[in-house]
Design a protein around this motif. Structure first.
Motif, short mmCIF file in Angstrom:
data_model
loop_
_atom_site.label_atom_id
_atom_site.label_comp_id
_atom_site.label_asym_id
_atom_site.label_seq_id
_atom_site.Cartn_x
_atom_site.Cartn_y
_atom_site.Cartn_z
N ARG A 121 0.86 -1.19 0.00
CA ARG A 121 0.00 0.00 0.00
C ARG A 121 0.89 1.23 0.00
NH1 ARG A 121 -2.88 -0.15 5.10
NH2 ARG A 121 -4.07 -1.89 4.28
N GLU A 122 0.80 2.02 -1.07
CA GLU A 122 1.60 3.25 -1.22
C GLU A 122 0.78 4.44 -0.72
OE1 GLU A 122 4.66 3.58 -2.57
OE2 GLU A 122 4.93 1.51 -3.17
N ASP A 130 8.86 -4.55 -4.44
CA ASP A 130 8.03 -3.64 -5.22
C ASP A 130 7.84 -4.16 -6.65
OD1 ASP A 130 6.53 -1.42 -5.85
OD2 ASP A 130 8.24 -0.14 -6.25
N ARG A 133 -8.68 -2.93 -0.97
CA ARG A 133 -9.09 -1.85 -1.87
C ARG A 133 -10.51 -1.38 -1.56
NH1 ARG A 133 -6.82 -4.15 -7.63
NH2 ARG A 133 -4.72 -3.30 -7.44
N TYR A 173 -1.45 -2.76 -4.39
CA TYR A 173 -1.22 -3.81 -5.37
C TYR A 173 -0.45 -4.97 -4.76
CZ TYR A 173 3.18 -1.19 -5.73
OH TYR A 173 4.34 -0.53 -5.46
N HIS A 177 5.16 3.49 2.58
CA HIS A 177 4.40 2.33 2.14
C HIS A 177 4.23 1.34 3.29
CE1 HIS A 177 8.58 0.94 1.55
NE2 HIS A 177 8.07 -0.22 1.93
N ALA A 192 -2.31 6.02 -2.33
CA ALA A 192 -2.07 6.36 -3.73
C ALA A 192 -2.19 5.12 -4.61
CB ALA A 192 -0.68 6.98 -3.88
N ALA A 193 -1.82 3.96 -4.08
CA ALA A 193 -1.92 2.70 -4.83
C ALA A 193 -1.93 1.53 -3.86
CB ALA A 193 -0.74 2.57 -5.79
#
Length: 83
Positions: free
Chosen positions: A11-12, A76, A38, A52, A18, A49-50
């Motif tokens: 998670r950024e 990453d 999410r 993944y 992160h 921000a992201a």
């Protein structure tokens, strides 16, 4: 268990920090956890921000700081074995 490879959620945050958590050895479990994470953040006023999946081993996730990490050596890479 330390050298088992699988997936983790990365998670950024907008400030450059992160989180790395949720190790799963199989892609189906990792994807369920990713979808749930999410969905949790989708409706809130503060959002990452992201979010993944990354390829990681159990030791990477177990030893990762709980929050606010900014190390560039953390996993990453994109998902392994994409379908």
């Amino acid at each position: 268990m330390e050298y088992v490879w699988g997936y983790a959620i990365r998670r950024e945050w907008p400030d450059g920090a992160h989180d790395l958590f949720g190790f799963a050895a199989d892609p189906e479990t990792a994807q369920r956890w990713l979808d749930r994470d999410r969905a949790y953040w989708r409706g809130g006023p503060v959002r990452p921000a992201a979010v993944y999946l990354v390829a990681a081993n159990a030791a990477d996730v177990d030893r990762h700081p709980v929050a606010g990490c900014r190390r560039s050596c953390c996993p990453d890479s994109p998902e392994r074995g994409q379908r």
